[in-house]
Scaffold this active site. Structure first.
Site, PDB file in Angstrom:
ATOM      1  CG  MET A   1      -1.911  -1.132   1.220  1.00 36.43           C
ATOM      2  SD  MET A   1      -2.623  -1.398   2.832  1.00 36.43           S
ATOM      3  CE  MET A   1      -3.742  -0.021   2.964  1.00 36.43           C
ATOM      4  CB  CYS A  84      -3.894   1.859  -7.924  1.00 38.83           C
ATOM      5  SG  CYS A  84      -3.917   3.436  -7.072  1.00 38.83           S
ATOM      6  CE  LYS A 123      -5.153  -5.510  -4.456  1.00 38.83           C
ATOM      7  NZ  LYS A 123      -4.671  -4.230  -3.997  1.00 38.83           N
ATOM      8  CG  ASP A 186     -14.643  -4.144   2.862  1.00 37.65           C
ATOM      9  OD1 ASP A 186     -13.780  -3.278   2.651  1.00 37.65           O
ATOM     10  OD2 ASP A 186     -15.778  -4.104   2.353  1.00 37.65           O
ATOM     11  NE  ARG A 209      -9.524  -0.147   3.350  1.00 37.89           N
ATOM     12  CZ  ARG A 209     -10.768  -0.055   2.953  1.00 37.89           C
ATOM     13  NH1 ARG A 209     -11.339   1.130   2.917  1.00 37.89           N
ATOM     14  NH2 ARG A 209     -11.437  -1.134   2.575  1.00 37.89           N
TER      15      ARG A 209
END
Ligand SMILES: Cc1cc2nc3c(=O)[nH]c(=O)nc-3n(C[C@H](O)[C@H](O)[C@H](O)COP(=O)(O)O)c2cc1C
Length: 308
Positions: A1, A84, A123, A186, A209
């Site tokens: 990231m 992205c 990705k 998530d 995240r």
């Protein structure tokens, strides 16, 4: 990231059990190779392998050259970013913008896999927008080109970070190819990790995240997947030690001034769930000097320890 998974963060993630911690994306543009930012993003000193470096760009030859260059610099896996959604990246027809153009995707994948002897991974998102979820087609192109692993963030480019991740598309992709598929989006708890694995049938999961300020999440997930039970959360003492180590790593990589600036967000994420964390985050944001930052963090956790 980008902006998060620098060397100090990757070291912690791996130590806490992440199987792989991929670099921040590196532009494939040769004129950016020697920028300070690129040099810092390429710094893997002290990391255990495999060293996976993510490259971003939109031109097959340039990406192939970037892959070769990064392998020469020590990359043991080349990961290609087609996930992205950032304007800065998509405006130059890179990242998830590429998903619109399957022929170009195929040319990129063929050029990169032909350019290097190390494994190439990819990705992606589930497609450009909800009316065109072409992740299965992209996954098949990837497999045919010799890509060895595919990670999918369960949102389309248009969805950015809105709504919730669509795990059904990931399940479809998993059922369509033989290469390992990693489900992403998530996942914030060990229970969610298990649910996503079950629902998608994926070979692995990727956490972004939720690991910010919580690198021990990888340990918690691994323990839960192995035993079905939650492990004890880290003590304030362990959290303090982990954060101190991260701060030293940041000062070391970026220099004390920039390191202290970058450290602020990590401090904020680390303390946010602790009593008094929000007030401390605001106070810590005012601190400029690395030594003062370290002392303030030490005092905050000393208070935590005494209160515990
Ligand atoms: C600040 C930020 C930077 C990111 N940078 C990258 C990147 O450089 N390369 C990439 O493949 N994904 C990047 N992502 C996307 C994440 O890898 C991940 O796919 C996404 O956050 C969804 O997973 P999560 O819900 O676990 O965070 C980034 C996400 C965020 C929030």
């Amino acid at each position: 990231m980008a902006g998060i998974t620098d060397r100090p963060f990757r070291l912690l993630a791996r130590r806490f059990g992440a199987g792989l911690a991929i670099s921040e994306m590196l532009s494939s543009r040769p004129e950016l190779r020697d920028s300070r930012k690129s040099r810092l993003r390429r710094d893997h000193a002290g990391e255990s392998g495999p060293i996976s470096v993510q490259i971003a760009g939109g031109e097959p030859q340039m990406l192939a050259d970037a892959a070769r260059y990064n392998v020469d610099q020590g990359a043991q896996i080349i990961d290609i970013n087609m996930g992205c959604p950032a304007k800065k990246v998509c405006n130059v027809n890179a990242g998830s913008a590429l998903l619109e153009d399957e022929a170009l995707v195929a040319r990129i994948l063929q050029a990169v896999t032909a350019a290097v002897a190390v494994p190439v991974t990819l990705k992606i998102r589930t497609g450009p927008h909800p009316a065109r979820r072409n992740a299965v087609a992209i996954a098949r192109l990837a497999e045919a080109a010799g890509v060895q692993m595919l990670a999918i963030h369960g949102r389309t480019r248009a969805c950015a970070f809105g709504g919730s991740a669509e795990y059904d598309t990931i399940a479809e992709v998993k059922a369509s190819v033989r290469i390992p598929v990693v489900a992403n989006g998530d996942i914030g708890t060990p229970e969610e990790a298990r649910r996503v694995l079950e629902r998608t049938g994926a070979d692995g999961i990727m956490v972004g995240r939720a690991a910010q300020g919580r690198p021990w999440l990888f340990r918690e997930i691994a323990h839960f997947l192995a035993t079905g039970e939650r492990s004890a959360p880290p003590s304030p003492g362990e959290i303090a030690q982990v954060l101190r180590e991260q701060l030293h790593g940041l000062y070391d990589l970026y220099g004390p001034e920039q390191g202290a600036r970058i450290a602020r967000k990590h401090i904020g994420w680390t303390v946010r769930a602790l009593p008094g964390g929000e007030a401390f985050r605001r106070r810590a944001n005012e601190i400029v000097e690395a030594g003062a930052q370290l002392r303030a963090v030490g005092e905050f956790f000393e208070g935590e320890r005494l209160a515990a």
